[in-house]
Design a protein around this motif. Sequence first.
Motif, PDB file in Angstrom:
ATOM      1  N   GLU A 252     -13.962  -6.480 -29.648  1.00 52.12           N
ATOM      2  CA  GLU A 252     -14.281  -6.753 -28.121  1.00 52.12           C
ATOM      3  C   GLU A 252     -12.969  -7.384 -27.330  1.00 52.12           C
ATOM      4  OE1 GLU A 252     -17.695  -8.846 -25.498  1.00 52.12           O
ATOM      5  OE2 GLU A 252     -17.694  -9.289 -27.575  1.00 52.12           O
ATOM      6  N   ASN A 253     -12.516  -8.301 -27.963  1.00 50.70           N
ATOM      7  CA  ASN A 253     -11.475  -9.036 -27.034  1.00 50.70           C
ATOM      8  C   ASN A 253      -9.955  -8.594 -27.539  1.00 50.70           C
ATOM      9  OD1 ASN A 253     -13.620 -10.314 -25.791  1.00 50.70           O
ATOM     10  ND2 ASN A 253     -13.177 -11.957 -27.354  1.00 50.70           N
ATOM     11  N   VAL A 254      -9.835  -7.933 -28.432  1.00 50.14           N
ATOM     12  CA  VAL A 254      -8.420  -7.397 -28.973  1.00 50.14           C
ATOM     13  C   VAL A 254      -8.194  -5.926 -28.996  1.00 50.14           C
ATOM     14  CG1 VAL A 254      -6.746  -7.828 -30.683  1.00 50.14           C
ATOM     15  CG2 VAL A 254      -8.250  -9.550 -30.104  1.00 50.14           C
ATOM     16  N   GLY A 255      -7.228  -5.666 -28.508  1.00 47.25           N
ATOM     17  CA  GLY A 255      -6.998  -4.001 -28.246  1.00 47.25           C
ATOM     18  C   GLY A 255      -5.459  -3.890 -28.830  1.00 47.25           C
ATOM     19  N   ILE A 256      -5.317  -2.433 -29.012  1.00 46.57           N
ATOM     20  CA  ILE A 256      -3.760  -2.109 -29.091  1.00 46.57           C
ATOM     21  C   ILE A 256      -3.441  -1.026 -27.846  1.00 46.57           C
ATOM     22  CG2 ILE A 256      -2.284  -0.589 -30.486  1.00 46.57           C
ATOM     23  CD1 ILE A 256      -3.880  -1.469 -33.022  1.00 46.57           C
ATOM     24  N   GLN A 257      -2.326  -1.246 -27.319  1.00 47.15           N
ATOM     25  CA  GLN A 257      -2.188  -0.158 -26.179  1.00 47.15           C
ATOM     26  C   GLN A 257      -0.873   0.492 -26.335  1.00 47.15           C
ATOM     27  OE1 GLN A 257      -1.780  -0.989 -21.272  1.00 47.15           O
ATOM     28  NE2 GLN A 257      -1.736  -2.633 -22.680  1.00 47.15           N
ATOM     29  N   LEU A 258      -0.680   1.671 -25.822  1.00 48.76           N
ATOM     30  CA  LEU A 258       0.601   2.570 -25.769  1.00 48.76           C
ATOM     31  C   LEU A 258       0.605   3.193 -24.484  1.00 48.76           C
ATOM     32  CD1 LEU A 258       0.279   4.562 -29.360  1.00 48.76           C
ATOM     33  CD2 LEU A 258       1.867   2.465 -28.848  1.00 48.76           C
ATOM     34  N   GLY A 259       1.908   3.315 -23.950  1.00 45.08           N
ATOM     35  CA  GLY A 259       2.202   3.947 -22.603  1.00 45.08           C
ATOM     36  C   GLY A 259       3.814   4.265 -22.270  1.00 45.08           C
ATOM     37  N   TYR A 260       3.688   4.655 -21.163  1.00 45.49           N
ATOM     38  CA  TYR A 260       5.034   5.246 -20.580  1.00 45.49           C
ATOM     39  C   TYR A 260       5.210   4.759 -19.179  1.00 45.49           C
ATOM     40  CZ  TYR A 260       8.681   8.119 -19.149  1.00 45.49           C
ATOM     41  OH  TYR A 260      10.117   8.839 -18.363  1.00 45.49           O
ATOM     42  N   GLN A 261       6.346   4.365 -18.803  1.00 41.63           N
ATOM     43  CA  GLN A 261       6.560   3.861 -17.450  1.00 41.63           C
ATOM     44  C   GLN A 261       7.863   4.337 -17.018  1.00 41.63           C
ATOM     45  OE1 GLN A 261       8.041  -0.052 -16.851  1.00 41.63           O
ATOM     46  NE2 GLN A 261       7.159  -0.244 -14.783  1.00 41.63           N
ATOM     47  N   GLN A 262       7.742   5.151 -15.838  1.00 39.25           N
ATOM     48  CA  GLN A 262       8.915   5.631 -14.996  1.00 39.25           C
ATOM     49  C   GLN A 262       9.269   4.729 -13.737  1.00 39.25           C
ATOM     50  OE1 GLN A 262      11.230   8.714 -15.559  1.00 39.25           O
ATOM     51  NE2 GLN A 262      11.984   7.437 -13.808  1.00 39.25           N
ATOM     52  N   LEU A 263      10.325   4.091 -13.373  1.00 36.01           N
ATOM     53  CA  LEU A 263      10.323   3.266 -12.399  1.00 36.01           C
ATOM     54  C   LEU A 263      11.670   3.864 -11.758  1.00 36.01           C
ATOM     55  CD1 LEU A 263      10.175   0.743 -10.533  1.00 36.01           C
ATOM     56  CD2 LEU A 263      11.211  -0.652 -12.306  1.00 36.01           C
ATOM     57  N   ALA A 264      11.591   4.395 -10.340  1.00 37.19           N
ATOM     58  CA  ALA A 264      12.710   4.974  -9.767  1.00 37.19           C
ATOM     59  C   ALA A 264      12.912   3.740  -8.486  1.00 37.19           C
ATOM     60  CB  ALA A 264      12.639   6.277  -9.221  1.00 37.19           C
ATOM     61  N   PHE A 265      14.501   3.691  -8.440  1.00 41.40           N
ATOM     62  CA  PHE A 265      14.668   2.846  -7.146  1.00 41.40           C
ATOM     63  C   PHE A 265      16.011   3.101  -6.583  1.00 41.40           C
ATOM     64  CE2 PHE A 265      15.580   0.595 -11.237  1.00 41.40           C
ATOM     65  CZ  PHE A 265      16.781   0.437 -11.206  1.00 41.40           C
ATOM     66  N   THR A 266      16.061   2.399  -5.325  1.00 41.16           N
ATOM     67  CA  THR A 266      17.383   2.425  -4.601  1.00 41.16           C
ATOM     68  C   THR A 266      17.681   0.960  -3.921  1.00 41.16           C
ATOM     69  OG1 THR A 266      17.326   4.635  -3.960  1.00 41.16           O
ATOM     70  CG2 THR A 266      18.913   3.154  -2.776  1.00 41.16           C
ATOM     71  N   LEU A 267      18.394   0.400  -4.512  1.00 43.68           N
ATOM     72  CA  LEU A 267      18.691  -1.265  -4.305  1.00 43.68           C
ATOM     73  C   LEU A 267      20.112  -1.196  -3.628  1.00 43.68           C
ATOM     74  CD1 LEU A 267      17.837  -2.656  -7.714  1.00 43.68           C
ATOM     75  CD2 LEU A 267      16.401  -2.314  -5.702  1.00 43.68           C
ATOM     76  N   GLU A 268      20.162  -1.515  -2.412  1.00 42.85           N
ATOM     77  CA  GLU A 268      21.448  -1.806  -1.657  1.00 42.85           C
ATOM     78  C   GLU A 268      21.506  -3.232  -1.026  1.00 42.85           C
ATOM     79  OE1 GLU A 268      20.756   1.188   1.477  1.00 42.85           O
ATOM     80  OE2 GLU A 268      21.051   2.805   0.311  1.00 42.85           O
ATOM     81  N   ASP A 269      22.768  -3.703  -1.184  1.00 45.67           N
ATOM     82  CA  ASP A 269      23.092  -5.091  -0.386  1.00 45.67           C
ATOM     83  C   ASP A 269      24.637  -4.871  -0.006  1.00 45.67           C
ATOM     84  OD1 ASP A 269      22.609  -7.981  -0.491  1.00 45.67           O
ATOM     85  OD2 ASP A 269      24.459  -7.947  -1.203  1.00 45.67           O
ATOM     86  N   GLY A 270      24.693  -5.182   1.492  1.00 42.64           N
ATOM     87  CA  GLY A 270      26.229  -4.971   2.135  1.00 42.64           C
ATOM     88  C   GLY A 270      26.032  -3.848   2.989  1.00 42.64           C
ATOM     89  N   ASP A 271      27.158  -3.448   3.459  1.00 44.92           N
ATOM     90  CA  ASP A 271      27.143  -2.491   4.415  1.00 44.92           C
ATOM     91  C   ASP A 271      28.630  -1.872   4.263  1.00 44.92           C
ATOM     92  OD1 ASP A 271      26.369  -0.703   6.330  1.00 44.92           O
ATOM     93  OD2 ASP A 271      27.452  -1.856   8.062  1.00 44.92           O
ATOM     94  N   GLY A 272      28.724  -0.658   4.762  1.00 41.39           N
ATOM     95  CA  GLY A 272      30.213   0.327   4.398  1.00 41.39           C
ATOM     96  C   GLY A 272      30.829   0.280   3.124  1.00 41.39           C
TER      97      GLY A 272
END
Length: 293
Positions: A252-272
Motif C-alpha cells: 500500500e505504501n511502497v511502490g516501484i517507478q520507471l519513467g522517461y523525461q525530456q527537458l528542452a531549454f534555452t538559457l541566455e545570460d548577457g547580450d551580443g
Amino acid sequence: MHARSARRFLLALTLSPLGALAPAAHAQESANAVEPISSDPAPLINGWTLQFEPLVHYVAPAGDLKLPNSSGLKSKEVSVDDLNLDDPRMSPFGEIHFRRDKWRISLSGFWYSLDDRTEVAKDSFQFGDLAISSGDRTESSLDFWTLEAVASYRVYEDQTDTNSKGIVGAAAGIDIIGGVRFFDVDFEISSPSGTQSEHNLWAQPVLGARAEFTLWENFGFDVTTAFGYLPAGDNTSFSWDIIAAFHWRPWENVGIQLGYQQLAFTLEDGDGTEEFRWSGGMAGVFGGMLIRF
C-alpha cells in the motif's frame, strides 16, 4: 406492496437498529464513490499526506553552447557532442509531494555532472575568449542542476464502480500546475590558449498539467508537461519538459517507478558578443521507489 404497507415498512426500518445504521452505511458508500483510488494513506498533519520518490536518472545533455567574448569577437556555437560532453550518466533525481484533498505541493529536481572530458578540435574557431586551433586538445567540465517547486489543483477526476471485493477497476484525474523552476549551469573549458568558465543561475515561472491513470489500485501511469518562460532582459530563459512514468505498488505504501523525461531549454545570460547561451536540453530514463506516508 400497497402505499400504506410501504409506509409502515419504512417506519419500522427507521426505528430498528438496522435502520439506525442505514444512514451511516449510505454516507460511507457515497464517500467511497467519490474517493479516487490513488488516494493517499492516513494524513500526517492537518490532513496533509506525504509521498517521497527517491530516483536515479540516466540522463545526457544535448544542444549548442556559446561563450561570451570580452574583446567583441564573434564566438562560435559549439555542440556538446564536439566537446565530448554528451555521455549519459547516473544522476540523483527526486520528488516530494504533499497532498491534501485536491491540492498538491511538489518539489522535484536532478543533478548532472561530467568532469575533465577531453577532445581534439577538428578545425579552428573562436570559442568565447579562447582561440582554438585545429588539433588542439580541449578539456571540458559541466555541472548542471534543476529544481522545480509547484502547486497543483485537481480539476477533474472519475473512476469506475467497485467490484465485489471493493476494488475500483480504473480511475483518471487531471491537475493544473503552476510554480517556479530553477536552472544552474557551471561550465569550464581549457585549451592551449587558456581557460574560461561560466556559472549562471536562472529562475522562471512554469505552467502545465498532469494526467494520472490508475488500474486495480496497484498499477498507475502519469504524464506531466510544463512550460517555463522569463524574458528578463539579459537573463532570459525558456523551457519545456514532459515526464511519463509508470508505477506499481505491491504494498500500500511502497511502490516501484520507471519513467522517461525530456527537458528542452534555452538559457541566455548577457547580450551580443558577451552572451552566454545554451540551447539544448537533457533527456533520459529514470527509476526508483515510491514511498507514501
